[in-house]
Design a protein around this motif. Structure first.
Motif, PDB file in Angstrom:
ATOM      1  N   THR A  84      -5.785  10.172  -4.031  1.00  0.00           N
ATOM      2  CA  THR A  84      -6.634  10.441  -2.878  1.00  0.00           C
ATOM      3  C   THR A  84      -6.060   9.774  -1.628  1.00  0.00           C
ATOM      4  OG1 THR A  84      -8.050   8.509  -3.264  1.00  0.00           O
ATOM      5  CG2 THR A  84      -8.730  10.600  -4.287  1.00  0.00           C
ATOM      6  N   ASN A 105      -7.239   8.183   2.203  1.00  0.00           N
ATOM      7  CA  ASN A 105      -8.341   7.691   3.019  1.00  0.00           C
ATOM      8  C   ASN A 105      -8.224   8.309   4.408  1.00  0.00           C
ATOM      9  OD1 ASN A 105     -10.116   6.273   4.624  1.00  0.00           O
ATOM     10  ND2 ASN A 105      -9.605   4.275   3.773  1.00  0.00           N
ATOM     11  N   THR A 135     -13.299   8.165   2.306  1.00  0.00           N
ATOM     12  CA  THR A 135     -12.180   7.295   1.939  1.00  0.00           C
ATOM     13  C   THR A 135     -11.358   7.890   0.801  1.00  0.00           C
ATOM     14  OG1 THR A 135     -13.564   6.039   0.420  1.00  0.00           O
ATOM     15  CG2 THR A 135     -13.360   5.194   2.670  1.00  0.00           C
ATOM     16  N   LYS A 136     -11.863   8.930   0.140  1.00  0.00           N
ATOM     17  CA  LYS A 136     -11.153   9.502  -0.999  1.00  0.00           C
ATOM     18  C   LYS A 136     -11.135  11.028  -0.935  1.00  0.00           C
ATOM     19  CE  LYS A 136     -12.167   5.630  -4.082  1.00  0.00           C
ATOM     20  NZ  LYS A 136     -10.925   4.974  -3.949  1.00  0.00           N
ATOM     21  N   PRO A 144      -5.905   6.582  -8.743  1.00  0.00           N
ATOM     22  CA  PRO A 144      -6.859   6.056  -9.722  1.00  0.00           C
ATOM     23  C   PRO A 144      -6.294   6.077 -11.140  1.00  0.00           C
ATOM     24  CG  PRO A 144      -7.606   8.174  -8.857  1.00  0.00           C
ATOM     25  CD  PRO A 144      -6.347   7.817  -8.137  1.00  0.00           C
ATOM     26  N   PHE A 152       0.855  -1.178   0.000  1.00  0.00           N
ATOM     27  CA  PHE A 152       0.000   0.000   0.000  1.00  0.00           C
ATOM     28  C   PHE A 152       0.893   1.231   0.000  1.00  0.00           C
ATOM     29  CE2 PHE A 152      -2.369  -3.307   2.202  1.00  0.00           C
ATOM     30  CZ  PHE A 152      -3.615  -3.239   1.584  1.00  0.00           C
ATOM     31  N   THR A 181      -4.615   6.228  -2.707  1.00  0.00           N
ATOM     32  CA  THR A 181      -5.067   5.556  -3.923  1.00  0.00           C
ATOM     33  C   THR A 181      -4.674   6.411  -5.117  1.00  0.00           C
ATOM     34  OG1 THR A 181      -6.944   4.631  -2.734  1.00  0.00           O
ATOM     35  CG2 THR A 181      -7.083   4.632  -5.129  1.00  0.00           C
TER      36      THR A 181
END
Length: 145
Positions: free
Chosen positions: A109, A111, A137-138, A101, A60, A99
């Motif tokens: 983003t 979390n 979360t984003k 995307p 992660f 994250t």
């Protein structure tokens, strides 16, 4: 004591036992993943990799949420304080899972709803899902100007 760990991203690593982060209950959606190592992206970067010691291809991206969201506030509940055996607030480090995307750095983003809480004294950690929160979360790291 060192433990040899193979990772798909970093190759073979010699990991010091005392630097292994332990999630007693795993993390949401990855309940079988209990041991990780946190590796800085590089010396100048605000990002880290949290690499699984069990699954070579699982890592992660993390960041310290306060670097991007200075007003970020979190209250660590009593159950988490007990679970992680937190004795001193200064031994707590908070991370947010990032994250990216479609590989687009512009739309990264964090979390903020479920930060990773780490007790650096004993390396116990938990992803704390805050149930009564306005965070999501984003949250965009780089909102459009």
């Amino acid at each position: 004591m060192l433990r040899k760990v193979f990772t798909s991203r970093f190759g073979e690593l010699d990991v010091e036992e005392e630097k292994i982060v332990n999630f007693r209950d795993g993390i949401p959606a990855f309940a079988e993943e209990h041991e990780f190592i946190i590796l800085p992206y590089d010396e100048e970067s605000p990002y880290y990799f949290m690499q699984s010691l069990k699954t070579p291809e699982l890592a992660f991206i993390l960041t310290i949420p306060f670097l991007f969201f200075p007003d970020y506030q979190i209250e660590i509940d009593d159950a988490t304080i007990k679970d992680l055996d937190i004795q001193d607030q200064d031994s707590v480090t908070l991370y947010s899972i990032v994250t990216i995307p479609n590989g687009s750095l512009r739309y990264m983003t964090a979390n903020l709803l479920a930060p990773v809480v780490l007790n650096t004294e004993n390396m116990k950690a938990k992803q704390l899902v805050m149930e009564k929160s306005n965070y999501k979360t984003k949250h965009r790291l780089f909102p459009d100007a």
